[in-house]
Design a protein around this motif. Structure first.
Motif, PDB file in Angstrom:
ATOM      1  N   THR A 302       0.860   2.417  12.723  1.00 17.82           N
ATOM      2  CA  THR A 302      -0.298   1.619  12.432  1.00 17.82           C
ATOM      3  C   THR A 302       0.772   0.216  11.725  1.00 17.82           C
ATOM      4  O   THR A 302       0.424  -1.418  12.153  1.00 17.82           O
ATOM      5  CB  THR A 302      -1.249   2.044  12.202  1.00 17.82           C
ATOM      6  N   VAL A 303       1.478   0.073  10.198  1.00 13.93           N
ATOM      7  CA  VAL A 303       1.508  -0.655   9.944  1.00 13.93           C
ATOM      8  C   VAL A 303       3.049  -1.568  10.394  1.00 13.93           C
ATOM      9  O   VAL A 303       2.887  -2.984   9.407  1.00 13.93           O
ATOM     10  CB  VAL A 303       2.217  -0.357   8.336  1.00 13.93           C
ATOM     11  N   SER A 304       3.662  -0.834  11.141  1.00 13.55           N
ATOM     12  CA  SER A 304       4.238  -2.071  12.074  1.00 13.55           C
ATOM     13  C   SER A 304       3.623  -3.260  12.406  1.00 13.55           C
ATOM     14  O   SER A 304       4.580  -4.159  13.184  1.00 13.55           O
ATOM     15  CB  SER A 304       5.087  -0.845  12.924  1.00 13.55           C
ATOM     16  N   THR A 305       2.195  -2.825  13.209  1.00 17.00           N
ATOM     17  CA  THR A 305       1.827  -3.818  13.388  1.00 17.00           C
ATOM     18  C   THR A 305       1.746  -5.622  12.376  1.00 17.00           C
ATOM     19  O   THR A 305       1.457  -6.629  13.142  1.00 17.00           O
ATOM     20  CB  THR A 305       0.668  -3.734  14.727  1.00 17.00           C
ATOM     21  N   THR A 306       1.479  -5.325  11.575  1.00 15.32           N
ATOM     22  CA  THR A 306       1.627  -5.911  10.193  1.00 15.32           C
ATOM     23  C   THR A 306       2.578  -6.848   9.816  1.00 15.32           C
ATOM     24  O   THR A 306       2.413  -7.811   8.557  1.00 15.32           O
ATOM     25  CB  THR A 306       0.932  -5.537   8.967  1.00 15.32           C
ATOM     26  N   GLY A 307       4.224  -6.349  10.258  1.00 13.68           N
ATOM     27  CA  GLY A 307       4.846  -7.018  10.137  1.00 13.68           C
ATOM     28  C   GLY A 307       5.738  -6.375   8.997  1.00 13.68           C
ATOM     29  O   GLY A 307       6.881  -7.121   8.321  1.00 13.68           O
ATOM     30  N   HIS A 308       5.793  -5.164   8.062  1.00 15.00           N
ATOM     31  CA  HIS A 308       5.799  -4.708   7.488  1.00 15.00           C
ATOM     32  C   HIS A 308       6.308  -3.029   8.430  1.00 15.00           C
ATOM     33  O   HIS A 308       6.778  -2.595   8.968  1.00 15.00           O
ATOM     34  CB  HIS A 308       5.121  -3.945   6.488  1.00 15.00           C
ATOM     35  N   HIS A 309       7.554  -2.457   7.061  1.00  6.76           N
ATOM     36  CA  HIS A 309       7.561  -1.004   7.911  1.00  6.76           C
ATOM     37  C   HIS A 309       7.538   0.267   6.810  1.00  6.76           C
ATOM     38  O   HIS A 309       7.464   1.513   7.543  1.00  6.76           O
ATOM     39  CB  HIS A 309       8.855  -0.691   7.929  1.00  6.76           C
ATOM     40  N   GLU A 310       6.979   0.050   5.620  1.00 10.86           N
ATOM     41  CA  GLU A 310       6.875   0.660   4.857  1.00 10.86           C
ATOM     42  C   GLU A 310       4.698   1.568   4.961  1.00 10.86           C
ATOM     43  O   GLU A 310       3.827   0.340   4.511  1.00 10.86           O
ATOM     44  CB  GLU A 310       7.496   1.005   3.422  1.00 10.86           C
ATOM     45  N   PRO A 311       4.701   2.268   4.641  1.00 11.27           N
ATOM     46  CA  PRO A 311       3.343   2.828   5.540  1.00 11.27           C
ATOM     47  C   PRO A 311       2.249   2.026   3.943  1.00 11.27           C
ATOM     48  O   PRO A 311       1.290   1.995   3.528  1.00 11.27           O
ATOM     49  CB  PRO A 311       3.267   4.564   5.773  1.00 11.27           C
ATOM     50  N   TRP A 312       3.128   2.491   2.239  1.00  9.61           N
ATOM     51  CA  TRP A 312       1.929   1.688   1.573  1.00  9.61           C
ATOM     52  C   TRP A 312       1.715   0.941   0.811  1.00  9.61           C
ATOM     53  O   TRP A 312       0.687   0.158   0.886  1.00  9.61           O
ATOM     54  CB  TRP A 312       3.027   2.533  -0.511  1.00  9.61           C
ATOM     55  N   TRP A 313       2.130   0.078   2.432  1.00  6.40           N
ATOM     56  CA  TRP A 313       1.407  -0.805   2.458  1.00  6.40           C
ATOM     57  C   TRP A 313       0.397  -1.147   3.479  1.00  6.40           C
ATOM     58  O   TRP A 313      -0.401  -2.300   2.284  1.00  6.40           O
ATOM     59  CB  TRP A 313       2.382  -1.959   3.823  1.00  6.40           C
ATOM     60  N   LEU A 314      -0.275   0.265   3.669  1.00  4.18           N
ATOM     61  CA  LEU A 314      -1.428  -0.127   4.417  1.00  4.18           C
ATOM     62  C   LEU A 314      -2.855  -0.429   3.024  1.00  4.18           C
ATOM     63  O   LEU A 314      -3.870  -0.134   2.841  1.00  4.18           O
ATOM     64  CB  LEU A 314      -1.803   0.783   5.385  1.00  4.18           C
ATOM     65  N   ILE A 315      -2.112   0.921   1.536  1.00  7.06           N
ATOM     66  CA  ILE A 315      -2.929   1.430   0.930  1.00  7.06           C
ATOM     67  C   ILE A 315      -2.739  -0.355  -0.303  1.00  7.06           C
ATOM     68  O   ILE A 315      -4.504  -0.548  -0.809  1.00  7.06           O
ATOM     69  CB  ILE A 315      -1.805   2.129  -0.283  1.00  7.06           C
ATOM     70  N   VAL A 316      -1.886  -1.145  -0.187  1.00  4.26           N
ATOM     71  CA  VAL A 316      -1.567  -2.445  -0.981  1.00  4.26           C
ATOM     72  C   VAL A 316      -3.012  -3.063  -0.435  1.00  4.26           C
ATOM     73  O   VAL A 316      -3.806  -3.515  -0.465  1.00  4.26           O
ATOM     74  CB  VAL A 316      -0.336  -3.000  -0.388  1.00  4.26           C
ATOM     75  N   TYR A 317      -3.257  -3.171   0.659  1.00  7.96           N
ATOM     76  CA  TYR A 317      -4.432  -4.210   2.138  1.00  7.96           C
ATOM     77  C   TYR A 317      -5.436  -3.361   1.282  1.00  7.96           C
ATOM     78  O   TYR A 317      -6.433  -4.333   1.054  1.00  7.96           O
ATOM     79  CB  TYR A 317      -4.295  -3.797   3.094  1.00  7.96           C
ATOM     80  N   VAL A 318      -5.462  -2.139   1.392  1.00  3.82           N
ATOM     81  CA  VAL A 318      -6.935  -1.289   1.269  1.00  3.82           C
ATOM     82  C   VAL A 318      -7.527  -2.075  -0.497  1.00  3.82           C
ATOM     83  O   VAL A 318      -9.165  -2.075  -0.712  1.00  3.82           O
ATOM     84  CB  VAL A 318      -7.277   0.003   1.276  1.00  3.82           C
ATOM     85  N   ILE A 319      -6.250  -2.040  -1.071  1.00  3.94           N
ATOM     86  CA  ILE A 319      -6.831  -2.582  -2.945  1.00  3.94           C
ATOM     87  C   ILE A 319      -7.218  -3.385  -2.586  1.00  3.94           C
ATOM     88  O   ILE A 319      -8.213  -4.175  -3.387  1.00  3.94           O
ATOM     89  CB  ILE A 319      -6.191  -1.974  -3.248  1.00  3.94           C
ATOM     90  N   ALA A 320      -6.256  -4.153  -1.461  1.00  6.63           N
ATOM     91  CA  ALA A 320      -6.537  -5.584  -2.192  1.00  6.63           C
ATOM     92  C   ALA A 320      -8.388  -6.410  -1.061  1.00  6.63           C
ATOM     93  O   ALA A 320      -8.960  -6.786  -2.113  1.00  6.63           O
ATOM     94  CB  ALA A 320      -5.702  -6.801  -1.310  1.00  6.63           C
ATOM     95  N   ILE A 321      -8.522  -5.987  -0.532  1.00 10.29           N
ATOM     96  CA  ILE A 321      -9.621  -6.120   0.181  1.00 10.29           C
ATOM     97  C   ILE A 321     -10.370  -5.201  -0.240  1.00 10.29           C
ATOM     98  O   ILE A 321     -11.773  -6.141  -0.783  1.00 10.29           O
ATOM     99  CB  ILE A 321      -9.837  -5.262   1.696  1.00 10.29           C
ATOM    100  N   ASN A 322     -10.707  -4.337  -1.043  1.00 11.86           N
ATOM    101  CA  ASN A 322     -11.841  -3.809  -2.465  1.00 11.86           C
ATOM    102  C   ASN A 322     -12.008  -4.961  -3.680  1.00 11.86           C
ATOM    103  O   ASN A 322     -12.618  -5.267  -3.724  1.00 11.86           O
ATOM    104  CB  ASN A 322     -11.674  -2.851  -3.077  1.00 11.86           C
ATOM    105  N   LEU A 323     -10.488  -5.357  -3.891  1.00  9.17           N
ATOM    106  CA  LEU A 323     -11.213  -6.058  -4.860  1.00  9.17           C
ATOM    107  C   LEU A 323     -11.785  -7.619  -4.107  1.00  9.17           C
ATOM    108  O   LEU A 323     -12.290  -8.394  -4.974  1.00  9.17           O
ATOM    109  CB  LEU A 323      -9.141  -6.729  -4.968  1.00  9.17           C
ATOM    110  N   GLY A 324     -11.511  -7.694  -3.597  1.00  7.95           N
ATOM    111  CA  GLY A 324     -11.970  -9.111  -2.670  1.00  7.95           C
ATOM    112  C   GLY A 324     -13.660  -9.316  -2.388  1.00  7.95           C
ATOM    113  O   GLY A 324     -14.023 -10.514  -3.043  1.00  7.95           O
ATOM    114  N   LEU A 325     -13.596  -8.213  -1.658  1.00 10.48           N
ATOM    115  CA  LEU A 325     -15.289  -7.855  -1.388  1.00 10.48           C
ATOM    116  C   LEU A 325     -16.107  -7.520  -2.538  1.00 10.48           C
ATOM    117  O   LEU A 325     -16.778  -7.968  -3.073  1.00 10.48           O
ATOM    118  CB  LEU A 325     -15.648  -6.294  -1.020  1.00 10.48           C
TER     119      LEU A 325
END
Length: 544
Positions: A302-325
């Protein structure tokens, strides 16, 4: 048989989640336990639930939204109507626009329409999850009413925005003018169909009941079918089934004000609806957990579709979206409260930061977000896979879990000693209604005793019984009239009376069960007697 087994397992998991949430002394709401149980099932069991988006949407959302609209305090909703509308409509549009652009900027590989679709399903809040938190840390009534009104309307507005975003993703085109006109048709048509069908069904049901009588089971089934009828009819005319279900629920509250329904039917129907709400919400969160291991296991892909290779990037996205909301919600709530709730005449007060922060933390995502994200199409119009669907589902699930955890930990601290701006007390209205109802009852008893005693061999018996009943009503009137000291004293005696009656009723029920166990009373007679005691106890018992 496999489908039946899955359904039974899901229901059993809901039961277990309720038991576990009460046993474990953790300050966490029930939805988190349900997600954990669902994840355990997903890792242990060898089956996976394939969720059909349209079926999932039509099966779970109509009854939940209908019940929210039905039970919401309408007067409280209208009293803080400006605040509710600003949060339910303005904040949704603000969130969809702001978070859609932010998500697309953060994850360029996610097309803008899909980013807007993800933002749209993240905009509605979940009052059920907040209520679960409130059981451990009470939320001020006025704040809870605002949250309930917001969640009722932002469910509809957020899911309507989702519908337009999906259409733009499928067609690759979006016109503001066409979207606005379509929105008017979708919104007005959905509200009209939902309200019209409920009113018509209610009138027809009342007419049939008066002429031919009614069965409790039939009355309950009609109420269960109403949200689905409104939803399917609106969808048939390409209107919003979500708004139709909400409008049907609100209209149901007005239809029920006629008081045609029997008391026992209302009691049984409320129990049925409570069970459906508990079960449906629980199954949704358990399904979320059941899907979680599969989605996490595919995180690398899944994370490969975002342009990254490490799965922990998905956690970064989740935290960033929560902070934005959280940032967008805090800003909007502060502005909204400053313009409405904290505005007295021409003067505007600065909102208490703790109130704004508590309202921001209470913006928990839950069942509606999950149900909405599951409706993303599996494929485009040309048969290709829907872009970034797995990413959107993973991020939505992550936001739900993080928002639940953060609210569970942060909200109780913010709510400690917190007071909302004062609101008018309804105590005087309740006292006046009780007095008027008691006076009407006394008048009815006086008329009935004369009619019933006429021509009977024992008229004195009717007079004696009627006098005893009217004395009880007069005591109720005296308890709510006179000076404040007398009212306080009488209400204290009423409280003592209720406690003693509850103790007596419990002793009655225990004795009936004892006689049933020893074969001194038949089971059918025992059920009848216990039912009578339960109905009396329901009048005095304080809700848990």
């Amino acid at each position: 048989m496999e489908i039946i087994s899955i359904i039974l397992l899901l229901v059993f998991a809901v039961i277990v989640s309720g038991i576990v949430s009460r046993i474990l002394p953790l300050p966490l709401p029930r939805p988190l336990f349900q997600i954990a149980i669902g994840a355990a099932i997903g890792m242990i069991a060898d089956w996976r639930v394939t969720l059909d988006p349209e079926l999932f949407f039509a099966l779970f959302l109509p009854p939940l939204l209908f019940l929210d609209g039905w039970r919401i305090p309408r007067e409280e909703l209208f009293k803080d109507g400006k605040t509710v509308l600003e949060l339910a409509l303005g904040l949704v549009i603000f969130t969809v626009a702001g978070m859609g652009l932010f998500i697309n900027w953060m994850i360029p590989s996610m097309p803008l329409p899909v980013a807007f679709a993800l933002a749209a399903v993240l905009s509605p809040t979940d009052p059920i999850a907040v209520s679960a938190i409130a059981q451990r840390s009470p939320i001020p009534k006025r704040m809870m009413h605002i949250l309930e009104g917001e969640s009722l309307l932002n469910d509809a507005s957020g899911l309507v925005c989702l519908r337009f975003a999906i259409a733009a993703a499928l067609t690759g085109a979006f016109s503001i003018q066409a979207a606005f006109l379509n929105f008017l048709w979708v919104a007005i048509g959905g509200v009209a169909i939902g309200a019209g069908m409920t009113w018509a069904i209610g009138k027809a049901k009342s007419w049939i009941s008066r002429r031919f009588g009614a069965e409790d089971g039939s009355q309950i089934l009609i109420s269960l079918l109403m949200p689905f009828a409104a939803y399917l009819a609106a969808e048939h005319f390409h209107c919003s089934g979500i708004l139709a279900a909400v409008a049907a629920g609100l209209t149901m509250g007005f239809v029920e004000a006629s008081g045609d329904l029997a008391a026992t039917t209302r009691i049984r129907r409320n129990s049925v609806w409570d069970t459906i709400q508990f079960t449906a919400n629980g199954i949704i969160f358990i399904l979320l957990g059941e899907q979680l291991p599969m989605i996490v296991s595919g995180a690398a892909e899944t994370v490969s579709t975002t342009g990254h290779h490490e799965p922990w990037w998905l956690i970064v996205y989740v935290i960033a979206i929560n902070l934005g909301l959280a940032a967008l919600r805090f800003l909007w709530v502060w502005l909204s409260f400053r313009l409405t709730l904290f505005r007295a005449g021409s003067e505007t007060q600065t909102p208490n930061w703790r109130i704004v922060a508590a309202m921001s933390f209470a913006g928990v995502r839950g069942a509606i977000t999950l149900a909405g994200i599951m409706t993303l199409p599996l494929a485009m119009s040309d048969g290709t896979a829907f872009p970034a669907r797995d990413v959107a589902i993973f991020l939505a699930m992550g936001v739900i879990i993080v928002s639940l955890v953060v609210a569970s930990l942060g909200l109780p601290m913010l709510l400690r000693g917190l007071e909302m701006p004062p609101e008018p007390s309804h105590e005087a209205e309740v006292d006046a209604a009780r007095v008027a109802a008691a006076q009407a009852a006394i008048a009815a008893v006086e008329r009935a005793q004369h009619d019933m005693a006429r021509g009977r061999p024992d008229p004195d018996a009717y007079i004696s019984v009627a006098a005893r009943i009217m004395d009880a009503y007069r005591q109720r009137i005296e308890a709510r009239e006179g000076n404040p000291e007398e009212r306080t004293s009488l209400r204290h005696f009423e409280q003592i009376d209720a406690e003693l009656r509850l103790a007596a009723l419990k002793a009655e029920r225990d004795e009936i069960y004892r006689r049933t166990r020893h074969g001194q009373l038949g089971s059918e007679a025992a059920r009848k007697l216990v039912r009578e005691i339960d109905l009396i106890e329901a009048r005095y018992a304080v809700p848990a």
